[in-house]
Design a protein around this motif. Structure first.
Motif, PDB file in Angstrom:
ATOM      1  N   LEU A  83     -17.482 -11.111  27.285  1.00 28.11           N
ATOM      2  CA  LEU A  83     -17.405 -11.451  25.866  1.00 28.11           C
ATOM      3  C   LEU A  83     -17.407 -12.969  25.696  1.00 28.11           C
ATOM      4  O   LEU A  83     -16.362 -13.586  25.441  1.00 28.11           O
ATOM      5  CB  LEU A  83     -16.132 -10.854  25.246  1.00 28.11           C
TER       6      LEU A  83
ATOM      7  N   SER B 261     -18.980 -17.795  21.945  1.00 28.60           N
ATOM      8  CA  SER B 261     -19.876 -18.001  20.796  1.00 28.60           C
ATOM      9  C   SER B 261     -20.441 -16.688  20.255  1.00 28.60           C
ATOM     10  O   SER B 261     -20.467 -16.458  19.040  1.00 28.60           O
ATOM     11  CB  SER B 261     -21.026 -18.947  21.178  1.00 28.60           C
ATOM     12  N   ALA B 262     -20.873 -15.817  21.154  1.00 25.51           N
ATOM     13  CA  ALA B 262     -21.459 -14.541  20.724  1.00 25.51           C
ATOM     14  C   ALA B 262     -20.398 -13.626  20.121  1.00 25.51           C
ATOM     15  O   ALA B 262     -20.634 -12.953  19.108  1.00 25.51           O
ATOM     16  CB  ALA B 262     -22.136 -13.857  21.911  1.00 25.51           C
ATOM     17  N   PHE B 263     -19.208 -13.609  20.723  1.00 26.85           N
ATOM     18  CA  PHE B 263     -18.127 -12.735  20.263  1.00 26.85           C
ATOM     19  C   PHE B 263     -17.604 -13.178  18.892  1.00 26.85           C
ATOM     20  O   PHE B 263     -17.431 -12.364  17.981  1.00 26.85           O
ATOM     21  CB  PHE B 263     -17.008 -12.741  21.303  1.00 26.85           C
TER      22      PHE B 263
ATOM     23  N   ALA C 271     -19.137 -14.895  16.675  1.00 22.77           N
ATOM     24  CA  ALA C 271     -20.187 -14.767  15.665  1.00 22.77           C
ATOM     25  C   ALA C 271     -20.239 -13.365  15.065  1.00 22.77           C
ATOM     26  O   ALA C 271     -20.746 -13.173  13.953  1.00 22.77           O
ATOM     27  CB  ALA C 271     -21.548 -15.121  16.277  1.00 22.77           C
ATOM     28  N   LEU C 272     -19.720 -12.391  15.783  1.00 21.37           N
ATOM     29  CA  LEU C 272     -19.668 -11.025  15.270  1.00 21.37           C
ATOM     30  C   LEU C 272     -18.286 -10.693  14.693  1.00 21.37           C
ATOM     31  O   LEU C 272     -18.180 -10.025  13.666  1.00 21.37           O
ATOM     32  CB  LEU C 272     -20.004 -10.031  16.391  1.00 21.37           C
TER      33      LEU C 272
ATOM     34  N   SER D 239     -17.910  -5.295  17.379  1.00 17.77           N
ATOM     35  CA  SER D 239     -18.253  -6.621  17.899  1.00 17.77           C
ATOM     36  C   SER D 239     -18.472  -6.575  19.400  1.00 17.77           C
ATOM     37  O   SER D 239     -19.412  -7.199  19.927  1.00 17.77           O
ATOM     38  CB  SER D 239     -17.136  -7.615  17.564  1.00 17.77           C
TER      39      SER D 239
ATOM     40  N   VAL E 149     -22.072  -7.264  21.660  1.00 18.91           N
ATOM     41  CA  VAL E 149     -22.200  -8.245  22.743  1.00 18.91           C
ATOM     42  C   VAL E 149     -22.509  -7.581  24.079  1.00 18.91           C
ATOM     43  O   VAL E 149     -23.379  -8.022  24.822  1.00 18.91           O
ATOM     44  CB  VAL E 149     -20.904  -9.086  22.872  1.00 18.91           C
ATOM     45  N   THR E 150     -21.779  -6.479  24.371  1.00 19.03           N
ATOM     46  CA  THR E 150     -21.909  -5.858  25.694  1.00 19.03           C
ATOM     47  C   THR E 150     -22.699  -4.554  25.703  1.00 19.03           C
ATOM     48  O   THR E 150     -23.086  -4.069  26.773  1.00 19.03           O
ATOM     49  CB  THR E 150     -20.510  -5.552  26.274  1.00 19.03           C
TER      50      THR E 150
END
Length: 338
Positions: free
Chosen positions: A168, A171-173, A175-176, A253, A257-258
């Motif tokens: 996780l 930045s990606a986590f 952002a959601l 979220s 991501v995953t």
């Protein structure tokens, strides 16, 4: 937004448990002697039942549920509210496997601390101090719930970052997590405003008491308490059957991501916590163990009523214990002075 054990390292889980324990101890000290008032256990049971209802967030494929922090703080004051939300989360983790035991400190902090000690005093109280009425209650509820939930969601991201959960990335986590919890916060804020407006119309003294710190006195809250008990039974035993099947904001979220709503962990502390939880959780995922993953309507209804009752008992007994200790200390102080 209940974090699972796989999302936190033992170090972060232990540290947050210590921080939350400190906040609990401070709340016990600051809570008034009327902690065992009928409102406290009833509101705890109501929030437990309400958290079982996941509402769908349109278009997103996600769902959310109320945290209840602002609702409790507006009715009970921040300290009693924090203790009540702690009781709710403890019962959910121990008996219904909702949220990990290793992550319990994180969940208490994320869902209780920000709402009760940041959003409530700095936002909600400041707005309603200008004049307690349905309009200010609505504005204060929506604004404070959104901000409290945003802080809680961001805290989840920071805790996974500090735990080294590389699946996780920050930045990606984030952002959601932040946008979806903004939407969830808006819905929860509206629900919170509706409940508080109802209470205000029946007994405005209850809300005024929480804001000013003054005791309600001889004003009867029996009607409000009775209505909340009835709502708790209806929500926990009936409406919970219609909860959204979509993943909640945190799971959504994680999936974004995953690709999965769950993560695996090989940490021994997490495994030990999971083993303990398996023994204590007699209705995992709010259903009968024999019902399997699909669950059953009877199991969900029973879990709602049983969970509400357990919260009622734990909050009531905790309040009685704190009040008894404080009265004994006060009595000893009076005798010593004499």
């Amino acid at each position: 937004m209940h974090m699972a054990d796989a999302l936190v390292s033992p170090a972060v889980g232990g540290a947050m448990l210590a921080v939350s324990a400190g906040a609990i101890a401070y709340s016990v000290i600051k809570t008034k002697e009327d902690l065992d008032d009928k409102k406290v256990p009833v509101m705890g049971a109501f929030v437990f039942a309400a958290q079982m209802i996941n509402f769908t967030i349109p278009v997103t494929g996600s769902s959310g549920h109320i945290g209840g922090g602002i609702l409790l703080a507006a009715l009970l004051g921040p300290y009693s509210a924090f203790l009540t939300i702690t009781a709710v989360l403890l019962i959910q983790a121990l008996f219904f496997a909702d949220g990990g035991l290793l992550a319990l400190g994180c969940n208490i902090f994320n869902m209780g601390f920000y709402a009760c000690f940041i959003a409530y005093p700095l936002i909600y109280k400041q707005i309603v101090k200008k004049g307690l009425n349905p309009k200010t209650i609505t504005i204060a509820s929506i604004t404070s719930v959104i901000i409290g939930l945003q802080l809680g969601a961001f805290s989840v991201v920071l805790e996974t970052l500090a735990s080294g959960i590389t699946e996780l990335p920050f930045s990606a986590f984030v952002a959601l997590m932040q946008p979806i919890h903004l939407a969830i916060g808006l819905v929860e804020g509206i629900i919170t405003a509706a409940v508080l407006t109802f209470v205000y119309q029946m007994r405005p003294e209850i809300l005024d008491s929480a804001v000013t710190g003054k005791k309600i006195g001889a004003v009867s809250v029996k009607k409000v308490v009775t209505v909340l008990i009835v709502l708790t039974i209806i929500v926990g035993g009936g409406l919970s059957l219609f909860a959204s099947s979509y993943p909640d904001g945190l799971e959504w979220s994680m999936q974004g991501v995953t690709g999965s709503t769950e993560l695996e962990t090989d940490a021994k502390a997490a495994e030990a916590a999971a083993a303990l939880q398996e023994k204590t959780a007699f209705m995992p995922d709010y259903g009968f163990k024999s019902a399997g993953e699909e669950g059953s309507a009877a199991g969900t209804s029973t879990a709602g009523i049983v969970g509400g009752t357990l919260t009622l008992l734990l909050a009531g007994l905790s309040g009685l214990a704190v009040a008894t200790v404080k009265k004994n200390k006060k009595s000893k102080a009076v005798k010593s002075a004499a």
